[in-house]
Design an enzyme around this catalytic site. Structure first.
Site, PDB file in Angstrom:
ATOM      1  N   LYS A  37       0.842  -1.206   0.000  1.00  0.00           N
ATOM      2  CA  LYS A  37       0.000   0.000   0.000  1.00  0.00           C
ATOM      3  C   LYS A  37       0.876   1.254   0.000  1.00  0.00           C
ATOM      4  O   LYS A  37       0.698   2.149  -0.802  1.00  0.00           O
ATOM      5  CB  LYS A  37      -0.901  -0.037   1.236  1.00  0.00           C
ATOM      6  CG  LYS A  37      -1.860   1.113   1.346  1.00  0.00           C
ATOM      7  CD  LYS A  37      -2.811   0.882   2.499  1.00  0.00           C
ATOM      8  CE  LYS A  37      -3.608   2.133   2.807  1.00  0.00           C
ATOM      9  NZ  LYS A  37      -4.553   1.952   3.910  1.00  0.00           N
TER      10      LYS A  37
ATOM     11  N   HIS B 108      -4.678 -33.589  17.863  1.00  0.00           N
ATOM     12  CA  HIS B 108      -3.541 -34.388  18.313  1.00  0.00           C
ATOM     13  C   HIS B 108      -2.435 -33.508  18.887  1.00  0.00           C
ATOM     14  O   HIS B 108      -1.300 -33.955  19.023  1.00  0.00           O
ATOM     15  CB  HIS B 108      -3.011 -35.239  17.151  1.00  0.00           C
ATOM     16  CG  HIS B 108      -4.015 -36.282  16.738  1.00  0.00           C
ATOM     17  ND1 HIS B 108      -3.938 -37.584  17.174  1.00  0.00           N
ATOM     18  CD2 HIS B 108      -5.140 -36.186  15.987  1.00  0.00           C
ATOM     19  CE1 HIS B 108      -4.963 -38.259  16.672  1.00  0.00           C
ATOM     20  NE2 HIS B 108      -5.715 -37.427  15.955  1.00  0.00           N
TER      21      HIS B 108
ATOM     22  N   GLU C 131      10.412  -4.625   4.828  1.00  0.00           N
ATOM     23  CA  GLU C 131      10.523  -6.023   4.400  1.00  0.00           C
ATOM     24  C   GLU C 131      10.251  -6.144   2.898  1.00  0.00           C
ATOM     25  O   GLU C 131      11.000  -6.788   2.153  1.00  0.00           O
ATOM     26  CB  GLU C 131       9.515  -6.907   5.156  1.00  0.00           C
ATOM     27  CG  GLU C 131       9.792  -7.063   6.642  1.00  0.00           C
ATOM     28  CD  GLU C 131       9.188  -5.949   7.494  1.00  0.00           C
ATOM     29  OE1 GLU C 131       8.811  -4.888   6.931  1.00  0.00           O
ATOM     30  OE2 GLU C 131       9.099  -6.131   8.718  1.00  0.00           O
TER      31      GLU C 131
ATOM     32  N   GLU D  30      -4.878  -7.141  15.309  1.00  0.00           N
ATOM     33  CA  GLU D  30      -4.360  -5.823  14.930  1.00  0.00           C
ATOM     34  C   GLU D  30      -5.490  -4.789  14.987  1.00  0.00           C
ATOM     35  O   GLU D  30      -5.247  -3.611  15.227  1.00  0.00           O
ATOM     36  CB  GLU D  30      -3.746  -5.875  13.522  1.00  0.00           C
ATOM     37  CG  GLU D  30      -2.726  -4.783  13.286  1.00  0.00           C
ATOM     38  CD  GLU D  30      -1.850  -5.044  12.071  1.00  0.00           C
ATOM     39  OE1 GLU D  30      -0.713  -5.509  12.252  1.00  0.00           O
ATOM     40  OE2 GLU D  30      -2.293  -4.790  10.945  1.00  0.00           O
TER      41      GLU D  30
ATOM     42  N   GLY E 214      -4.964  -2.156   5.274  1.00  0.00           N
ATOM     43  CA  GLY E 214      -4.135  -3.291   4.846  1.00  0.00           C
ATOM     44  C   GLY E 214      -4.795  -4.637   5.089  1.00  0.00           C
ATOM     45  O   GLY E 214      -4.938  -5.456   4.182  1.00  0.00           O
ATOM     46  N   ARG E 215      -5.236  -4.867   6.323  1.00  0.00           N
ATOM     47  CA  ARG E 215      -5.795  -6.195   6.653  1.00  0.00           C
ATOM     48  C   ARG E 215      -7.210  -6.378   6.112  1.00  0.00           C
ATOM     49  O   ARG E 215      -7.810  -7.433   6.302  1.00  0.00           O
ATOM     50  CB  ARG E 215      -5.733  -6.423   8.161  1.00  0.00           C
ATOM     51  CG  ARG E 215      -6.415  -5.377   9.010  1.00  0.00           C
ATOM     52  CD  ARG E 215      -6.003  -5.487  10.470  1.00  0.00           C
ATOM     53  NE  ARG E 215      -6.468  -4.347  11.272  1.00  0.00           N
ATOM     54  CZ  ARG E 215      -5.844  -3.191  11.381  1.00  0.00           C
ATOM     55  NH1 ARG E 215      -4.730  -2.974  10.714  1.00  0.00           N
ATOM     56  NH2 ARG E 215      -6.320  -2.220  12.140  1.00  0.00           N
TER      57      ARG E 215
ATOM     58  N   LYS F 227       9.327  -1.160  14.981  1.00  0.00           N
ATOM     59  CA  LYS F 227       9.933  -0.826  13.680  1.00  0.00           C
ATOM     60  C   LYS F 227      10.915   0.328  13.842  1.00  0.00           C
ATOM     61  O   LYS F 227      12.004   0.315  13.280  1.00  0.00           O
ATOM     62  CB  LYS F 227       8.852  -0.377  12.695  1.00  0.00           C
ATOM     63  CG  LYS F 227       7.944  -1.465  12.177  1.00  0.00           C
ATOM     64  CD  LYS F 227       7.108  -0.881  11.053  1.00  0.00           C
ATOM     65  CE  LYS F 227       5.862  -1.670  10.796  1.00  0.00           C
ATOM     66  NZ  LYS F 227       4.979  -1.053   9.820  1.00  0.00           N
TER      67      LYS F 227
HETATM   68  C1  G6Q Z   1      -2.592  -3.988   8.072  1.00  0.00           C
HETATM   69  C2  G6Q Z   1      -1.373  -3.329   8.451  1.00  0.00           C
HETATM   70  C3  G6Q Z   1      -0.119  -3.993   7.974  1.00  0.00           C
HETATM   71  C4  G6Q Z   1       0.240  -3.679   6.525  1.00  0.00           C
HETATM   72  C5  G6Q Z   1       1.676  -4.113   6.273  1.00  0.00           C
HETATM   73  C6  G6Q Z   1       2.116  -3.895   4.862  1.00  0.00           C
HETATM   74  O1  G6Q Z   1      -3.686  -3.575   8.311  1.00  0.00           O
HETATM   75  O2  G6Q Z   1      -1.441  -2.008   8.108  1.00  0.00           O
HETATM   76  O3  G6Q Z   1      -0.138  -5.391   8.128  1.00  0.00           O
HETATM   77  O4  G6Q Z   1      -0.632  -4.299   5.650  1.00  0.00           O
HETATM   78  O5  G6Q Z   1       2.529  -3.428   7.151  1.00  0.00           O
HETATM   79  O6  G6Q Z   1       2.027  -2.556   4.526  1.00  0.00           O
HETATM   80  P1  G6Q Z   1       2.206  -2.097   3.046  1.00  0.00           P
HETATM   81  O7  G6Q Z   1       1.121  -2.687   2.238  1.00  0.00           O
HETATM   82  O8  G6Q Z   1       2.153  -0.603   3.074  1.00  0.00           O
HETATM   83  O9  G6Q Z   1       3.549  -2.599   2.584  1.00  0.00           O
END
Ligand code: G6Q
Length: 557
Positions: A223, A401, A229, A370, A284-285, A523
């Site tokens: 996003k 199990h 990462e 989250e 994001g989620r 972070k």
């Molecule tokens: C979700 C969070 C988080 C996000 C990641 C990736 O709701 O905001 O999990 O999706 O940190 O972020 P980017 O899509 O910006 O790389």
């Protein structure tokens, strides 16, 4: 004009109730209700209400929720609905679907339902209908998928694409992984998806060892297009690609982006014509139904991706319009509140009885934890009640199990969501009825337990000192969700069901479910610590544990 409109929206928003749930009459009444119910056993509820398993059920299209194995009755449910109304759930739901800036701390609307709405729908964000934009991108995705699947779009050496590598993390990874795994029977022939999220080079390295640069398409999904990462993995993937091909010329054919950040995509070297956009009103989620789902659409075909969106939309409509106590997301949210706040259970096990749903617990973990792992309310005050539960789980029979021992006989009471699929997606005889039998048996065992008398009467040879160990307390609550099949449509319903459940709980807890400031501190500290590792030094300003860890690392390097 737009500024005036924003102020007007904020005015409406501020009119929305931000109620401390503890201050409601319903909360007090529910506490009394919990005392009155005490340790009344689920087996007694069932004996007293022979139709409980039929009346405490709600179905919608391809999904059915049985909530009868929870320690509550009609009166409790009415009080929970009263609590929801006192906390402004209906107004909040209207504000959500009305595109208001309900993500106040980030000053954003939350409009993921628009991503799966029909083409002729109208969803307004800050007064602007976003549906044309949504369909501009969906159409772009559809045509991209068809050019890849038909072999029209080829790699830079003229070979068709066989492998797709999605590079993303968190919300730009978990949903896509979960859905592609769940929809394995729908995979398009000749396309193999891969997902790289971890900054640990092992993750990317093991994928790169499997793929051929000439036939691999990389999707950089982010996003913000700044996430450490993802950008680290994307740069390494690009460097690997250039090294394999001997030139940068093919990058434009083999790298596409999914993002809201056009400049950063362009700066990375991806042609923005190969960028699939989404918007800041998609969290994001909550983004798997946006262009973040490109890896899903490429893996299962756009038609199936559309069907997933249709299932999500069906559940959006159900959540939007069904009355509170006939509303699956609301019921699951309220039952969760009852278990967490009144029966004092602080965890939730997610137990899918389908191997293809094996990543569902991880996906729901992020969605729920989250969103609702918060301890400050919407007025900025600390909360004095429990909020989001610890969500965890595993595919059902494997869990049996492993950790079910603790669910059945441990000291912690763990509410569980059992998820079953009626029609199997494999042809093997002799499996599915056993799977379903286990699903049903486990929730029944948790509900019934086993008394001392039952152990003694069972006919088993049990010595007296072992008898107490064979007793099961029972009375452990669970929901059972049955899906007709693991179709894209039913899966879409399941996902949206949980999304809205989380919304319901966030409103009642008076917390902001759509920000995630809790992920930031670590972070920031990683950015501080990284130079120490690069330079191989410690520093007196750091605490002794940090310095000790750094020194140990240098020692072993
Ligand atoms: C979700 C969070 C988080 C996000 C990641 C990736 O709701 O905001 O999990 O999706 O940190 O972020 P980017 O899509 O910006 O790389």
């Amino acid at each position: 004009m737009k500024i005036t409109f924003i102020f007007a929206l904020e005015f409406i928003l501020n009119m929305l109730p931000k109620v401390n749930p503890l201050a409601t009459k319903a909360w007090q009444a529910l506490e009394l209700r919990a005392d009155a119910i005490g340790d009344k056993q689920l087996r007694t509820w069932f004996a007293e209400e022979p139709l409980r398993g039929e009346s405490m059920v709600v179905s919608h299209e391809e999904i059915r929720l049985d909530y009868s194995k929870n320690r509550l009755d009609e009166e409790t449910l009415l009080l929970l609905a009263e609590l929801a109304s006192a906390c402004g759930l209906e107004e909040a739901r209207d504000a959500f679907f009305g595109g208001e800036l309900i993500n106040e701390t980030e000053h954003r609307a939350v409009m993921h339902p628009a991503l799966r709405a029909p083409r002729d729908a109208h969803y307004l964000v800050e007064g602007v209908d976003v549906i044309p934009e949504v369909y501009r991108v969906l159409d772009q995705m559809e045509s991209f998928c068809s050019t890849i699947h038909q072999g029209v779009k080829k790699g830079c050496t003229g070979k068709i694409f066989t492998d797709i590598v999605n590079i993303g993390i968190g919300g730009s990874d978990l949903g896509a992984v979960m859905v592609t795994e769940a929809l394995r029977p729908y995979w398009v022939d000749g396309i193999q998806p891969h997902f790289v999220s971890n900054i640990d080079g092992n993750h990317l390295y093991q994928v790169l060892q499997k793929v051929n640069a000439e036939t691999t398409l990389f999707i950089v999904s982010s996003k913000t297009f700044t996430t450490l990462e993802t950008m680290t993995n994307a740069k390494s993937a690009r460097a690997w690609f250039v090294q394999q091909m001997g030139s940068e010329a093919g990058v434009k054919d083999h790298f596409v982006a999914v993002s809201t950040n056009t400049e950063a995509v362009s700066a990375f070297g991806i042609d923005t014509r190969n960028m699939f956009e989404f918007w800041d009103w998609v969290g994001g989620r909550y983004s798997l139904s946006s262009a973040i789902g490109l890896s899903i659409a490429l893996t299962v075909g756009f038609k199936n991706f559309r069907s997933l969106l249709d299932g999500m939309h069906a559940m959006d409509e159900h959540f939007r319009y069904a009355p509170l106590l006939g509303n699956m997301s609301v019921l699951m949210g309220l039952i969760g509140i009852w278990n967490i706040n009144f029966l004092k259970m602080s965890t939730l096990a997610v137990l899918p009885y389908d191997q293809y749903l094996h990543r569902l617990p991880a996906y729901l973990q992020q969605l729920d934890m989250e969103s609702n792992g918060k301890s400050v309310d919407r007025n900025g005050a600390p909360v004095h009640y429990a909020t989001g539960p610890i969500v965890w789980g595993e595919a059902g029979t494997n869990g049996q199990h492993a950790f079910y021992q603790l669910i059945h006989q441990g000291t912690i009471e763990i509410p569980s969501d059992f998820i079953g699929v009626v029609k199997p997606s494999h042809p093997l005889p002799g499996h599915h009825n056993w799977l379903l039998a286990n699903l049903i048996a486990q929730s029944r065992a948790l509900m019934l337990g086993r008394t001392r008398e039952e152990v003694l009467e069972s006919g088993e040879k049990v010595s007296e000192n072992v008898v107490p160990h064979k007793v099961f307390p029972g009375n452990r609550p669970s929901n059972t969700l049955l899906m007709k099949s693991l179709s894209p449509f039913a899966l879409g319903q399941l996902i949206a069901l949980y999304e809205h459940k989380v919304f319901v709980q966030g409103i009642i807890w008076n917390i902001y479910s759509f920000d995630q400031f809790g992920v930031e501190l670590g972070k920031k500290l990683a950015v501080q610590i990284h130079p120490f590792l690069e330079d191989g030094r410690t520093d007196g300003s750091l605490d002794s544990s940090t310095n000790g860890l750094l020194a140990a690392i240098y020692d072993w390097k």
